[in-house]
Design a protein around this motif. Structure first.
Motif, PDB file in Angstrom:
ATOM      1  N   SER A   9     -11.868  29.295   6.742  1.00  0.00           N
ATOM      2  CA  SER A   9     -12.098  28.842   5.364  1.00  0.00           C
ATOM      3  C   SER A   9     -12.629  30.001   4.534  1.00  0.00           C
ATOM      4  CB  SER A   9     -13.132  27.708   5.345  1.00  0.00           C
ATOM      5  OG  SER A   9     -14.433  28.252   5.446  1.00  0.00           O
ATOM      6  N   ARG A  10     -12.760  29.749   3.236  1.00  0.00           N
ATOM      7  CA  ARG A  10     -13.296  30.775   2.343  1.00  0.00           C
ATOM      8  C   ARG A  10     -14.769  31.075   2.625  1.00  0.00           C
ATOM      9  NH1 ARG A  10      -9.543  27.773  -0.271  1.00  0.00           N
ATOM     10  NH2 ARG A  10      -8.226  28.655  -1.912  1.00  0.00           N
ATOM     11  N   ALA A  11     -15.364  30.315   3.536  1.00  0.00           N
ATOM     12  CA  ALA A  11     -16.750  30.629   3.906  1.00  0.00           C
ATOM     13  C   ALA A  11     -16.856  32.020   4.531  1.00  0.00           C
ATOM     14  CB  ALA A  11     -17.295  29.570   4.858  1.00  0.00           C
ATOM     15  N   GLU A  36     -15.890  16.720   7.730  1.00  0.00           N
ATOM     16  CA  GLU A  36     -17.351  16.771   7.582  1.00  0.00           C
ATOM     17  C   GLU A  36     -17.747  17.271   6.196  1.00  0.00           C
ATOM     18  OE1 GLU A  36     -18.482  17.437  12.312  1.00  0.00           O
ATOM     19  OE2 GLU A  36     -18.759  19.087  10.917  1.00  0.00           O
ATOM     20  N   GLN A  37     -16.804  17.995   5.537  1.00  0.00           N
ATOM     21  CA  GLN A  37     -17.080  18.507   4.183  1.00  0.00           C
ATOM     22  C   GLN A  37     -17.144  17.395   3.140  1.00  0.00           C
ATOM     23  OE1 GLN A  37     -14.241  18.635   5.760  1.00  0.00           O
ATOM     24  NE2 GLN A  37     -12.459  18.764   4.405  1.00  0.00           N
ATOM     25  N   LYS A  38     -16.699  16.197   3.519  1.00  0.00           N
ATOM     26  CA  LYS A  38     -16.747  15.065   2.583  1.00  0.00           C
ATOM     27  C   LYS A  38     -17.864  14.083   2.958  1.00  0.00           C
ATOM     28  CE  LYS A  38     -12.952  16.696   0.644  1.00  0.00           C
ATOM     29  NZ  LYS A  38     -13.095  17.758  -0.345  1.00  0.00           N
ATOM     30  N   ALA A  39     -18.663  14.431   3.954  1.00  0.00           N
ATOM     31  CA  ALA A  39     -19.767  13.542   4.363  1.00  0.00           C
ATOM     32  C   ALA A  39     -20.823  13.487   3.259  1.00  0.00           C
ATOM     33  CB  ALA A  39     -20.386  14.050   5.657  1.00  0.00           C
ATOM     34  N   GLY A  49     -17.307  19.026  -2.121  1.00  0.00           N
ATOM     35  CA  GLY A  49     -16.914  18.784  -0.732  1.00  0.00           C
ATOM     36  C   GLY A  49     -16.055  19.896  -0.173  1.00  0.00           C
ATOM     37  N   LYS A  50     -16.467  21.137  -0.460  1.00  0.00           N
ATOM     38  CA  LYS A  50     -15.677  22.285  -0.011  1.00  0.00           C
ATOM     39  C   LYS A  50     -16.589  23.375   0.524  1.00  0.00           C
ATOM     40  CE  LYS A  50     -11.550  21.890  -2.943  1.00  0.00           C
ATOM     41  NZ  LYS A  50     -10.508  22.187  -1.974  1.00  0.00           N
ATOM     42  N   LEU A  51     -15.994  24.254   1.333  1.00  0.00           N
ATOM     43  CA  LEU A  51     -16.709  25.431   1.820  1.00  0.00           C
ATOM     44  C   LEU A  51     -16.280  26.645   0.991  1.00  0.00           C
ATOM     45  CD1 LEU A  51     -16.336  24.945   5.681  1.00  0.00           C
ATOM     46  CD2 LEU A  51     -18.285  24.339   4.236  1.00  0.00           C
ATOM     47  N   PRO A  52     -17.163  27.589   0.786  1.00  0.00           N
ATOM     48  CA  PRO A  52     -18.517  27.698   1.341  1.00  0.00           C
ATOM     49  C   PRO A  52     -19.569  27.022   0.474  1.00  0.00           C
ATOM     50  CG  PRO A  52     -17.989  29.707   0.138  1.00  0.00           C
ATOM     51  CD  PRO A  52     -16.774  28.818   0.060  1.00  0.00           C
ATOM     52  N   PHE A  62     -22.842  26.744  -4.577  1.00  0.00           N
ATOM     53  CA  PHE A  62     -21.486  26.532  -4.081  1.00  0.00           C
ATOM     54  C   PHE A  62     -20.519  27.311  -4.959  1.00  0.00           C
ATOM     55  CE2 PHE A  62     -20.487  23.343  -7.337  1.00  0.00           C
ATOM     56  CZ  PHE A  62     -21.715  22.748  -7.589  1.00  0.00           C
ATOM     57  N   GLU A  63     -19.325  27.494  -4.500  1.00  0.00           N
ATOM     58  CA  GLU A  63     -18.291  28.380  -5.033  1.00  0.00           C
ATOM     59  C   GLU A  63     -18.573  29.799  -4.516  1.00  0.00           C
ATOM     60  OE1 GLU A  63     -15.399  27.856  -6.855  1.00  0.00           O
ATOM     61  OE2 GLU A  63     -15.804  25.764  -6.528  1.00  0.00           O
ATOM     62  N   ALA A  64     -17.550  30.363  -3.867  1.00  0.00           N
ATOM     63  CA  ALA A  64     -17.710  31.692  -3.248  1.00  0.00           C
ATOM     64  C   ALA A  64     -18.204  32.724  -4.260  1.00  0.00           C
ATOM     65  CB  ALA A  64     -16.377  32.130  -2.646  1.00  0.00           C
ATOM     66  N   ALA A  65     -17.668  32.686  -5.473  1.00  0.00           N
ATOM     67  CA  ALA A  65     -18.059  33.692  -6.475  1.00  0.00           C
ATOM     68  C   ALA A  65     -19.539  33.553  -6.835  1.00  0.00           C
ATOM     69  CB  ALA A  65     -17.181  33.549  -7.722  1.00  0.00           C
TER      70      ALA A  65
HETATM   71  N1  LIG Z   1     -13.068  27.643  -5.435  1.00  0.00           N
HETATM   72  C1  LIG Z   1     -13.728  27.298  -4.187  1.00  0.00           C
HETATM   73  C2  LIG Z   1     -12.660  26.947  -3.176  1.00  0.00           C
HETATM   74  C3  LIG Z   1     -13.282  26.262  -1.976  1.00  0.00           C
HETATM   75  C4  LIG Z   1     -12.233  25.674  -1.048  1.00  0.00           C
HETATM   76  O1  LIG Z   1     -11.135  25.236  -1.477  1.00  0.00           O
HETATM   77  N2  LIG Z   1     -12.561  25.632   0.240  1.00  0.00           N
HETATM   78  C5  LIG Z   1     -11.671  25.051   1.220  1.00  0.00           C
HETATM   79  C6  LIG Z   1     -11.685  25.873   2.494  1.00  0.00           C
HETATM   80  S1  LIG Z   1     -10.993  27.472   2.267  1.00  0.00           S
HETATM   81  C7  LIG Z   1     -12.167  23.680   1.622  1.00  0.00           C
HETATM   82  O2  LIG Z   1     -13.348  23.491   1.817  1.00  0.00           O
HETATM   83  N3  LIG Z   1     -11.237  22.755   1.809  1.00  0.00           N
HETATM   84  C8  LIG Z   1     -11.546  21.455   2.329  1.00  0.00           C
HETATM   85  C9  LIG Z   1     -11.273  20.357   1.351  1.00  0.00           C
HETATM   86  O3  LIG Z   1     -10.896  20.615   0.211  1.00  0.00           O
HETATM   87  O4  LIG Z   1     -11.455  19.212   1.758  1.00  0.00           O
HETATM   88  C10 LIG Z   1     -14.568  28.492  -3.724  1.00  0.00           C
HETATM   89  O5  LIG Z   1     -14.212  29.638  -4.025  1.00  0.00           O
HETATM   90  O6  LIG Z   1     -15.610  28.275  -3.088  1.00  0.00           O
END
Ligand SMILES: N[C@@H](CCC(=O)N[C@@H](CS)C(=O)NCC(=O)O)C(=O)O
Length: 190
Positions: A9-11, A36-39, A49-52, A62-65
């Protein structure tokens, strides 16, 4: 500090940044296949609900940037960002934001062979490649010899493209990606 993490993942971008900062941190595994990201507990950290996602005491990011910007400011000794008030600061902030607001979606269009409508808010991928090549100048990094969080963010987009089997088709950008991946703490493909 806790980084909510999955290696696919982008984490990995946030982890790279933590490593460049010399930060001490704990990785909290998040199994995307089990959603688990939606828990509910995780949604309190990142409502998308996303990583990182990063937790530092009472601060959540949150948000990589945003994580890269946060860490660069938190670890000034790592010298990964121009200080507020420095003349380079504006261009630095712009490049970090540009990585996810334009490079990434434009690359997505390109990979999915979608036309890029200007109303979407980003240029087509050729435009992105031209802009990044121009900003890189003679390099080796976006700020000359100075490696910054902008390289982590902009570079990660092209490393990601390479991980997915693509490339920019631009020798100068490919050499930049090679240079970033050769850093001792850099992201590795595979
Ligand atoms: N714009 C967000 C993108 C985050 C993203 O899309 N992460 C993906 C993994 S690379 C994720 O968690 N996907 C799981 C989902 O959407 O349920 C960032 O840069 O942090």
């Amino acid at each position: 500090m806790k980084l909510y993490f999955n290696p696919r993942s982008r984490a990995v971008i946030a982890k790279w940044m933590l490593d460049e900062c010399g930060a001490k941190y704990e990785l909290v595994p998040v199994d995307l296949s089990k959603r688990e990201q939606k828990a509910p507990e995780f949604l309190k950290v990142n409502p998308a609900g996303k990583l990182p996602a990063l937790v530092d005491g009472d601060t959540r990011v949150f948000e990589a940037a945003a994580i890269c910007l946060y860490l660069a400011d938190k670890f000034p000794e790592a010298n990964l960002a121009p200080k507020p008030g420095a003349p380079e600061r504006g261009r630095y902030l712009s490049l970090v934001v540009y990585s996810t607001s334009q490079v990434e979606p434009s690359m997505g269009d390109h990979m999915m062979k979608q036309p890029t409508a200007p109303q979407r808010g980003w240029t087509d991928f050729e435009g992105v490649l031209n802009a990044v090549e121009n900003e890189l100048g003679s390099g080796p990094y976006l700020f000359g010899d100075w490696f910054t969080a902008a390289d982590v963010m902009v570079g990660s987009m092209f490393i990601w493209q390479r991980m997915l089997g693509g490339n920019t088709g631009r020798p100068k950008l490919e050499a930049y990606v090679d240079r970033l991946m050769a850093r001792p703490k850099g992201l590795k493909v595979g």
